[in-house]
Design a protein around this motif. Structure first.
Motif, mmCIF file in Angstrom:
data_model
loop_
_atom_site.group_PDB
_atom_site.id
_atom_site.type_symbol
_atom_site.label_atom_id
_atom_site.label_comp_id
_atom_site.label_asym_id
_atom_site.label_seq_id
_atom_site.Cartn_x
_atom_site.Cartn_y
_atom_site.Cartn_z
ATOM 1 N N PHE A 126 73.417 32.929 8.897
ATOM 2 C CA PHE A 126 74.302 32.468 9.924
ATOM 3 C C PHE A 126 74.051 33.133 11.468
ATOM 4 C CE2 PHE A 126 76.972 32.733 6.042
ATOM 5 C CZ PHE A 126 77.127 31.356 6.015
ATOM 6 N N LYS A 127 74.306 32.492 12.382
ATOM 7 C CA LYS A 127 74.301 32.856 13.798
ATOM 8 C C LYS A 127 75.548 33.705 14.154
ATOM 9 C CE LYS A 127 71.124 29.098 15.040
ATOM 10 N NZ LYS A 127 69.971 29.882 14.994
ATOM 11 N N ASP A 128 75.474 34.766 14.722
ATOM 12 C CA ASP A 128 76.507 35.632 14.926
ATOM 13 C C ASP A 128 77.140 34.948 16.475
ATOM 14 O OD1 ASP A 128 78.275 37.575 15.229
ATOM 15 O OD2 ASP A 128 76.937 39.197 15.754
ATOM 16 N N PRO A 129 78.329 34.689 16.374
ATOM 17 C CA PRO A 129 79.108 34.178 17.558
ATOM 18 C C PRO A 129 79.014 35.229 18.602
ATOM 19 C CG PRO A 129 80.427 33.523 15.487
ATOM 20 C CD PRO A 129 79.180 34.468 15.332
ATOM 21 N N THR A 130 79.024 36.440 18.375
ATOM 22 C CA THR A 130 79.325 37.541 19.376
ATOM 23 C C THR A 130 77.890 37.552 20.214
ATOM 24 O OG1 THR A 130 80.981 38.620 18.110
ATOM 25 C CG2 THR A 130 80.013 39.828 19.939
ATOM 26 N N THR A 131 77.062 37.410 19.272
ATOM 27 C CA THR A 131 75.578 37.699 19.962
ATOM 28 C C THR A 131 75.171 36.563 20.689
ATOM 29 O OG1 THR A 131 74.639 38.883 17.932
ATOM 30 C CG2 THR A 131 73.100 37.754 19.347
ATOM 31 N N ILE A 132 75.651 35.227 20.451
ATOM 32 C CA ILE A 132 75.430 34.014 21.179
ATOM 33 C C ILE A 132 76.281 34.146 22.560
ATOM 34 C CG2 ILE A 132 75.847 31.379 20.983
ATOM 35 C CD1 ILE A 132 73.614 32.328 19.352
ATOM 36 N N ILE A 177 76.255 34.975 28.207
ATOM 37 C CA ILE A 177 76.698 35.618 29.347
ATOM 38 C C ILE A 177 75.695 36.082 30.312
ATOM 39 C CG2 ILE A 177 77.940 37.784 30.404
ATOM 40 C CD1 ILE A 177 79.847 37.330 27.963
ATOM 41 N N PHE A 178 74.823 36.578 29.522
ATOM 42 C CA PHE A 178 73.491 37.200 30.284
ATOM 43 C C PHE A 178 72.400 36.215 30.722
ATOM 44 C CE2 PHE A 178 75.371 40.944 28.605
ATOM 45 C CZ PHE A 178 76.018 41.704 29.852
ATOM 46 N N LEU A 179 72.006 35.277 29.759
ATOM 47 C CA LEU A 179 71.009 34.391 30.057
ATOM 48 C C LEU A 179 71.619 32.771 29.940
ATOM 49 C CD1 LEU A 179 68.299 36.206 27.597
ATOM 50 C CD2 LEU A 179 68.401 36.288 30.091
ATOM 51 N N GLY A 180 72.749 32.588 30.285
ATOM 52 C CA GLY A 180 73.416 31.180 30.120
ATOM 53 C C GLY A 180 72.787 30.326 31.108
ATOM 54 N N THR A 181 72.463 30.862 32.285
ATOM 55 C CA THR A 181 71.830 29.875 33.227
ATOM 56 C C THR A 181 70.455 29.424 32.923
ATOM 57 O OG1 THR A 181 71.160 31.822 34.572
ATOM 58 C CG2 THR A 181 73.055 30.834 35.189
ATOM 59 N N LEU A 182 69.625 30.242 32.057
ATOM 60 C CA LEU A 182 68.310 29.663 31.367
ATOM 61 C C LEU A 182 68.355 28.799 30.398
ATOM 62 C CD1 LEU A 182 66.551 32.911 31.887
ATOM 63 C CD2 LEU A 182 66.689 31.060 33.276
ATOM 64 N N GLY A 183 69.938 28.396 29.849
ATOM 65 C CA GLY A 183 69.959 27.600 28.660
ATOM 66 C C GLY A 183 69.484 28.221 27.290
ATOM 67 N N ILE A 184 69.189 29.579 27.145
ATOM 68 C CA ILE A 184 68.918 30.231 26.099
ATOM 69 C C ILE A 184 69.817 29.907 24.741
ATOM 70 C CG2 ILE A 184 68.259 32.218 24.750
ATOM 71 C CD1 ILE A 184 66.795 32.972 27.674
ATOM 72 N N ASP A 185 71.201 30.116 25.311
ATOM 73 C CA ASP A 185 72.414 30.081 24.307
ATOM 74 C C ASP A 185 72.133 28.556 23.544
ATOM 75 O OD1 ASP A 185 72.989 28.880 26.839
ATOM 76 O OD2 ASP A 185 75.037 29.427 26.634
ATOM 77 N N ARG A 186 71.825 27.532 24.339
ATOM 78 C CA ARG A 186 71.839 26.014 23.865
ATOM 79 C C ARG A 186 70.592 25.918 22.618
ATOM 80 N NH1 ARG A 186 75.735 22.315 25.210
ATOM 81 N NH2 ARG A 186 77.173 22.777 26.574
ATOM 82 N N PHE A 187 69.676 26.535 23.280
ATOM 83 C CA PHE A 187 68.469 26.428 22.585
ATOM 84 C C PHE A 187 68.813 26.980 21.246
ATOM 85 C CE2 PHE A 187 65.874 26.095 26.743
ATOM 86 C CZ PHE A 187 65.595 24.766 26.507
ATOM 87 N N MET A 188 69.257 28.085 21.199
ATOM 88 C CA MET A 188 69.631 28.896 20.113
ATOM 89 C C MET A 188 70.532 28.168 19.154
ATOM 90 S SD MET A 188 69.860 32.880 21.171
ATOM 91 C CE MET A 188 70.181 33.540 19.457
ATOM 92 N N LEU A 189 71.380 27.391 19.636
ATOM 93 C CA LEU A 189 72.349 26.580 18.830
ATOM 94 C C LEU A 189 71.619 25.199 18.386
ATOM 95 C CD1 LEU A 189 75.549 27.298 20.690
ATOM 96 C CD2 LEU A 189 75.057 28.198 18.416
ATOM 97 N N GLY A 190 70.275 24.831 18.876
ATOM 98 C CA GLY A 190 69.853 23.769 18.417
ATOM 99 C C GLY A 190 70.057 22.595 19.368
ATOM 100 N N ASP A 191 70.847 22.739 20.513
ATOM 101 C CA ASP A 191 71.080 21.634 21.591
ATOM 102 C C ASP A 191 69.942 21.762 22.778
ATOM 103 O OD1 ASP A 191 72.446 19.919 22.747
ATOM 104 O OD2 ASP A 191 74.060 20.995 23.300
ATOM 105 N N THR A 192 68.775 21.377 22.201
ATOM 106 C CA THR A 192 67.675 21.320 23.071
ATOM 107 C C THR A 192 67.821 20.606 24.461
ATOM 108 O OG1 THR A 192 66.322 21.525 21.060
ATOM 109 C CG2 THR A 192 64.979 21.108 23.170
ATOM 110 N N GLY A 193 68.465 19.508 24.415
ATOM 111 C CA GLY A 193 68.359 18.525 25.611
ATOM 112 C C GLY A 193 69.488 19.388 26.697
ATOM 113 N N MET A 194 70.734 19.823 26.222
ATOM 114 C CA MET A 194 71.455 20.673 27.123
ATOM 115 C C MET A 194 70.764 21.851 27.408
ATOM 116 S SD MET A 194 74.099 18.774 27.887
ATOM 117 C CE MET A 194 75.291 19.873 28.588
ATOM 118 N N GLY A 195 70.140 22.543 26.811
ATOM 119 C CA GLY A 195 69.272 23.740 27.011
ATOM 120 C C GLY A 195 68.171 23.510 28.263
ATOM 121 N N ILE A 196 67.675 22.266 28.205
ATOM 122 C CA ILE A 196 66.738 21.995 29.160
ATOM 123 C C ILE A 196 67.365 21.668 30.479
ATOM 124 C CG2 ILE A 196 64.956 20.210 29.930
ATOM 125 C CD1 ILE A 196 64.024 19.998 26.948
#
Length: 111
Positions: free
Chosen positions: A45-51, A56-75
């Protein structure tokens, strides 16, 4: 599957799963045989708190979206700096629910 095992599994992984779907999950686990229960125990399981912290800290780079498998929105977030911060702020409020839904869907694939 015994009720004790199901309750222990749900209590252990409760923070990773959506609260409104726990009842359905318990029913599904009670109907599952031993091999499916063992497979369900191996699901990572992916930890929601970690995500959320990553968002919060790396959201502008889209890393949170990449971790959730949403590659298009991450890019998109990577190239537009989180759509000028608007999409980043929206993700702060919705990323935990998305992580829990992803965990639930991965668990349902096994069961």
């Amino acid at each position: 599957m015994t009720q004790d095992k199901v309750d222990m599994f749900v209590m252990t992984n409760q923070k990773y799963l959506p609260g409104e779907k726990v009842v359905f999950l318990k029913q599904k686990l009670l109907q599952a045989d031993e091999t499916k229960f063992q497979l369900a125990s191996t699901v990572e399981f992916k930890d929601p708190t970690t995500i959320l912290l990553i968002s919060i800290f790396l959201g502008t780079l889209g890393i949170d979206r990449f971790m959730l498998g949403d590659t298009g929105m991450g890019i998109l977030k990577l190239l537009t700096a989180g759509c000028c911060g608007i999409l980043t702020i929206i993700d702060w409020f919705s990323v935990q629910k998305r992580a829990k839904e992803l965990n639930y869907n991965n668990l349902m694939l096994v069961l």
